[in-house]
Design a protein around this motif. Structure first.
Motif, PDB file in Angstrom:
ATOM      1  N   TYR A 260     -46.241 -22.092 -53.840  1.00  0.00           N
ATOM      2  CA  TYR A 260     -45.256 -21.565 -54.818  1.00  0.00           C
ATOM      3  C   TYR A 260     -44.820 -22.699 -55.734  1.00  0.00           C
ATOM      4  CZ  TYR A 260     -41.788 -23.080 -51.270  1.00  0.00           C
ATOM      5  OH  TYR A 260     -41.050 -23.794 -50.360  1.00  0.00           O
ATOM      6  N   PRO A 264     -37.837 -21.904 -57.557  1.00  0.00           N
ATOM      7  CA  PRO A 264     -37.123 -20.707 -57.101  1.00  0.00           C
ATOM      8  C   PRO A 264     -35.694 -20.636 -57.653  1.00  0.00           C
ATOM      9  CG  PRO A 264     -38.201 -21.834 -55.256  1.00  0.00           C
ATOM     10  CD  PRO A 264     -38.223 -22.770 -56.431  1.00  0.00           C
ATOM     11  N   HIS A 265     -35.378 -19.499 -58.183  1.00  0.00           N
ATOM     12  CA  HIS A 265     -34.025 -19.239 -58.673  1.00  0.00           C
ATOM     13  C   HIS A 265     -33.489 -18.012 -57.949  1.00  0.00           C
ATOM     14  CE1 HIS A 265     -35.216 -22.040 -61.818  1.00  0.00           C
ATOM     15  NE2 HIS A 265     -33.950 -22.124 -62.151  1.00  0.00           N
ATOM     16  N   VAL A 267     -33.707 -17.371 -54.780  1.00  0.00           N
ATOM     17  CA  VAL A 267     -34.625 -16.919 -53.731  1.00  0.00           C
ATOM     18  C   VAL A 267     -34.147 -17.456 -52.386  1.00  0.00           C
ATOM     19  CG1 VAL A 267     -36.993 -17.006 -52.883  1.00  0.00           C
ATOM     20  CG2 VAL A 267     -36.549 -16.933 -55.353  1.00  0.00           C
ATOM     21  N   THR A 268     -34.013 -16.567 -51.405  1.00  0.00           N
ATOM     22  CA  THR A 268     -33.757 -17.022 -50.041  1.00  0.00           C
ATOM     23  C   THR A 268     -34.790 -16.366 -49.123  1.00  0.00           C
ATOM     24  OG1 THR A 268     -32.192 -15.234 -49.681  1.00  0.00           O
ATOM     25  CG2 THR A 268     -31.265 -17.369 -50.312  1.00  0.00           C
ATOM     26  N   PHE A 269     -35.047 -17.025 -48.010  1.00  0.00           N
ATOM     27  CA  PHE A 269     -35.992 -16.492 -47.026  1.00  0.00           C
ATOM     28  C   PHE A 269     -35.249 -16.248 -45.729  1.00  0.00           C
ATOM     29  CE2 PHE A 269     -38.350 -19.496 -49.705  1.00  0.00           C
ATOM     30  CZ  PHE A 269     -39.335 -18.658 -50.199  1.00  0.00           C
ATOM     31  N   ASP A 270     -35.574 -15.136 -45.088  1.00  0.00           N
ATOM     32  CA  ASP A 270     -35.071 -14.899 -43.746  1.00  0.00           C
ATOM     33  C   ASP A 270     -36.046 -15.542 -42.758  1.00  0.00           C
ATOM     34  OD1 ASP A 270     -33.391 -13.414 -41.725  1.00  0.00           O
ATOM     35  OD2 ASP A 270     -35.392 -12.647 -41.277  1.00  0.00           O
ATOM     36  N   GLY A 271     -35.512 -16.416 -41.918  1.00  0.00           N
ATOM     37  CA  GLY A 271     -36.360 -17.179 -41.000  1.00  0.00           C
ATOM     38  C   GLY A 271     -37.218 -16.300 -40.112  1.00  0.00           C
ATOM     39  N   GLN A 272     -36.631 -15.256 -39.580  1.00  0.00           N
ATOM     40  CA  GLN A 272     -37.385 -14.424 -38.642  1.00  0.00           C
ATOM     41  C   GLN A 272     -38.483 -13.633 -39.353  1.00  0.00           C
ATOM     42  OE1 GLN A 272     -36.023 -11.202 -35.365  1.00  0.00           O
ATOM     43  NE2 GLN A 272     -35.136 -13.250 -35.136  1.00  0.00           N
ATOM     44  N   LEU A 274     -40.030 -14.588 -42.078  1.00  0.00           N
ATOM     45  CA  LEU A 274     -41.050 -15.587 -42.406  1.00  0.00           C
ATOM     46  C   LEU A 274     -41.900 -15.895 -41.173  1.00  0.00           C
ATOM     47  CD1 LEU A 274     -41.230 -16.999 -45.188  1.00  0.00           C
ATOM     48  CD2 LEU A 274     -40.121 -18.976 -44.189  1.00  0.00           C
ATOM     49  N   PHE A 275     -41.233 -16.022 -40.035  1.00  0.00           N
ATOM     50  CA  PHE A 275     -41.894 -16.337 -38.769  1.00  0.00           C
ATOM     51  C   PHE A 275     -42.959 -15.297 -38.451  1.00  0.00           C
ATOM     52  CE2 PHE A 275     -41.986 -15.962 -34.080  1.00  0.00           C
ATOM     53  CZ  PHE A 275     -42.110 -17.272 -33.673  1.00  0.00           C
ATOM     54  N   PHE A 276     -42.576 -14.031 -38.497  1.00  0.00           N
ATOM     55  CA  PHE A 276     -43.523 -13.001 -38.070  1.00  0.00           C
ATOM     56  C   PHE A 276     -44.621 -12.749 -39.096  1.00  0.00           C
ATOM     57  CE2 PHE A 276     -40.278 -12.216 -34.858  1.00  0.00           C
ATOM     58  CZ  PHE A 276     -41.087 -12.132 -33.730  1.00  0.00           C
ATOM     59  N   GLN A 279     -47.182 -16.960 -42.470  1.00  0.00           N
ATOM     60  CA  GLN A 279     -47.787 -17.459 -43.708  1.00  0.00           C
ATOM     61  C   GLN A 279     -47.419 -18.921 -43.896  1.00  0.00           C
ATOM     62  OE1 GLN A 279     -45.889 -14.538 -46.140  1.00  0.00           O
ATOM     63  NE2 GLN A 279     -47.520 -13.020 -45.852  1.00  0.00           N
ATOM     64  N   MET A 281     -46.494 -21.932 -46.045  1.00  0.00           N
ATOM     65  CA  MET A 281     -45.819 -22.038 -47.338  1.00  0.00           C
ATOM     66  C   MET A 281     -45.733 -23.501 -47.760  1.00  0.00           C
ATOM     67  SD  MET A 281     -44.019 -18.866 -47.694  1.00  0.00           S
ATOM     68  CE  MET A 281     -42.645 -19.454 -48.654  1.00  0.00           C
TER      69      MET A 281
END
Lengths: 339, 339
Positions: A260, A264-265, A267-272, A274-276, A279, A281
Motif C-alpha cells: 500500500y 492512508p487517510h 484508515v484503521t485496521f481491526d487486528g482480528q 487482519l489476522f484471519f 494477508q 501487508m
C-alpha cells in the motif's frame, strides 16, 4: 527566481522567492529539467491535510547540478541527476537495508516546483546519468523520481512474481505506474480497477490484462470471479482511503501480499480481521533510491516510458492551473516545463 | 467415554459424553496418545471471548488411527498420526499456496481433550509417522500440532533469516516455541522478552541469546540499545494484546517483518502510523500442515524437544486443575495424559 508557493487550500501561486542556496555542506543546487505535481500535493490543496503555509511545493525532480557543498564527494556540477522525493544519506543501516525512505537522516524534498532547487544529502540522494540525456527522455526520467518509484515499490511490497496475478486498486498516476511495474516484474495477469476510460486505456498500454470498472462489493465480486474465487496473490493499493483499502483486502488471497503506497487517510485496521485474512501487508513512503539506478536504466534503454503518465504539460508559470486540473480530475498528472 | 467440556467461564469439567464416531466419509477417529491445553482455550475460560457452551474442548492432538471413513485414502487404521488444529483438505488453492489454515473447507479441531477424537478431513489434515514412535517422543510430537507449529509460523512470517536479529514478544508457550523456531532457522541473535525466571531459563535453553525483562517504553528502549538504535529485522508477536503489539512495532526496524500469531483481542492499527513504520506484517492462524512433515522429522531425529514446554503433566481426569494452573500462570502449558 519565481517558484510555486501554497498559501492555503486551493491557493497555489507562482511568485517571487529567494534563490535556493547551499545551506549545508552536503547540499547540491540543481537546475530543473522539468518538474511536476504529485497526487499527494492535493491532500493539502484540498484542505484534507494540515500544512504550514506559505509552503514551497514540489518534490519530484531531475536536472543538471549547478553547485555542490564542500562535503559533496560523488556528485559534480554539470551532471544530469535524478533524485528521490525522500532525501537519504544512503549509508545508514536503514539505507543499507534498502529502506532509504526511513534513513536516519531522512528529510522530504521540497521546493522542486521551481527552476532551481536545493537537494540536501546530495551524494546519498542523487543518481547521475552517464551523459546528458536527450530532451525526449526528460518526462520519463522525471517520473522515476517519485511516481514510478512509488508504483514500483507498491509492486515489490506486494511481492509481484513472474507469472503471478496482480490487482491494482486506484487508477491515479501511482496506480498506473504500479501496472507498469507489475508488467516489468513479469506478472502474468494484471487486473486494474478503473472506471475512467482514458485511464483504463493507459493501464492497458502499460500492461493491464483486465479492467474492472465496478467498485466496492461489486468490484470485489468481479475480481473473485476472474480469479476462480481465489483472489490475487499481489495487490497494489495506490489510493489511501478506507474504501480502497477494503477493496484491496477484499481481493487479496490468504498468504497474498498487499503493497500500500497511497498515504492512508482515515484508515484503521481491526487486528482480528487482519489476522484471519492472513494477508502480508507492507506500505510506506517508497524507498525510491533503492530502485533509481535500475529504473533509470530501463528508461534510458527505452524499455519503459513512464512519462506517458503526464497527460497535461504546462509552463511552470501556469502551475496553479495544473493543481486545479488535477484536483478536478481533468488531468492524471501534470508536468511543468521549466524555461 | 469421558471428555473435557466447558460449561462457561471458569467451569471446565471432565464428564461423560457420547463416543466420537465417523460423521462424514472423510473423517477419522483417533485414540489420543496425549493432549494438552492451549493458551487460546483461556480466552473463553476467562470470559474474554464468547463461546457457545457446553463446548467440547481441545484442538492439539496426536495418536493412533482406530477408524476411517469410506473416502479416506491415505490414512490407515493403526498409523500414528499428528494433525494440525486447523483441519484442511490440503488440495484446494489456498492449501496448495501453503495457507492450509485458510483452506476452502477449513474447520477448527474440537474435542481433542479426550481419549478419542474425531478428525475431519483426515487425509488432508493428518501426517503419519513411519513407525509407532517411542513413548518419550509423545510430548514433542504433540507440541508440533499447534504450539510449535504456531511459533514456527511466527518465525516464518517474521522472515527469520540466517544470522538475523529476532525479537520474541511474549514468554508464553507460543513465544518460547518462537524462540526455538528462530534458533532452528538460523537466527544469529534472539532477544526474548520475559520477566518470569523459569520462562526466561527455558527461552535460553531454546536458543535465546538475550533476555529483556523490561516492558513498554523501557523494553523498547532496551532493545533499541541492544541493536544500536536500529531495531530487529524479525519480530514474533505471540500474545495478541494492544500492549504487546505496540511492543512489537516499537522494536521492528523499517523494512523488517512482524509475524503475529497471538489472536488479536482489542487491537487496532492506525493506517498512517503503520505506513510510516514500513513494517511488513503477517499474522493469522498458523498453517501448521505446511510445516508438519519437517517439524515431525526434526522431532524424530532428536533435533528439537519442543515438549519441554509442558511444565505440568496431569492425568486428563484432572483437566480442570490444568486450566486453573495455566490461568493463574502457575503452568506455562499443561499436557494431559490419556490412560
Amino acid at each position: 527566481m519565481y517558484a510555486t508557493v501554497m498559501h492555503g487550500p486551493g491557493d497555489v501561486r507562482y511568485e517571487r522567492v529567494e534563490d535556493p542556496k547551499i545551506l549545508k555542506p552536503t547540499d547540491a543546487i540543481i537546475k530543473l529539467a522539468a518538474t511536476c505535481i504529485c497526487g499527494s500535493d492535493l491532500w493539502s490543496y484540498r484542505g484534507l491535510q494540515k500544512q504550514d503555509v506559505p509552503s514551497h511545493m514540489g518534490h519530484e525532480y531531475c536536472g543538471v547540478v549547478v553547485e555542490v557543498g564542500s562535503d559533496v564527494r560523488t556528485i559534480k556540477p554539470g551532471q544530469f541527476v535524478v533524485g528521490s522525493f525522500c532525501l537519504s544519506d544512503n549509508t545508514c543501516p536503514h539505507c543499507q537495508f534498502g529502506f532509504q525512505s526511513s534513513c536516519q537522516q531522512r528529510e522530504f524534498m521540497t521546493g522542486a516546483q521551481a527552476p532551481y532547487a536545493r537537494v540536501p544529502l546530495a551524494d546519498g540522494t542523487l543518481v547521475a546519468t552517464q551523459d546528458i540525456p536527450d530532451a525526449s527522455m526528460i518526462p520519463h526520467l522525471l517520473a522515476v523520481s517519485d511516481v514510478l518509484g512509488t508504483g514500483w515499490f507498491g509492486a515489490v511490497a506486494a511481492n509481484v512474481r513472474e507469472g503471478g496475478t496482480v490487482v491494482v486498486v486506484g487508477d491515479g498516476a501511482v496506480g498506473l505506474m504500479g501496472v507498469m511495474a507489475a508488467q516489468q516484474l513479469g506478472a502474468g495477469r494484471i487486473i486494474a480497477m478503473s472506471r475512467h476510460e482514458s485511464r483504463a486505456a493507459l493501464a492497458r498500454e502499460f500492461g493491464a490484462t483486465d479492467i474492472v470498472t465496478e467498485r466496492g462489493e461489486d468490484g470485489i465480486g468481479r475480481i473473485m470471479d476472474l480469479t476462480n474465487g481465489v483472489g490475487a496473490e499481489s495487490v497494489i493499493e495506490a489510493v489511501g482511503m478506507e474504501q480502497s483499502m477494503q477493496q484491496a483486502m477484499g481481493v487479496c488471497r490468504p498468504g497474498g501480499s498487499i503493497g500500500y503506497v497511497g498515504v492512508p487517510h482515515g484508515v484503521t485496521f481491526d487486528g482480528q480481521q487482519l489476522f484471519f485474512k492472513q494477508q502480508r501487508m507492507l506500505g510506506g513512503p517508497a524507498p525510491v533510491r533503492r530502485f533509481l539506478p535500475d529504473l533509470m536504466d530501463r528508461v534510458l534503454q527505452g524499455k519503459i516510458q513512464p512519462g506517458k503518465v503526464f497527460d497535461q504539460i504546462l509552463p511552470i508559470a501556469e502551475v496553479a492551473e495544473g493543481y486545479k486540473a488535477m484536483d478536478e480530475r481533468r488531468a492524471i498528472k501534470t508536468m511543468l516545463v521549466v524555461e
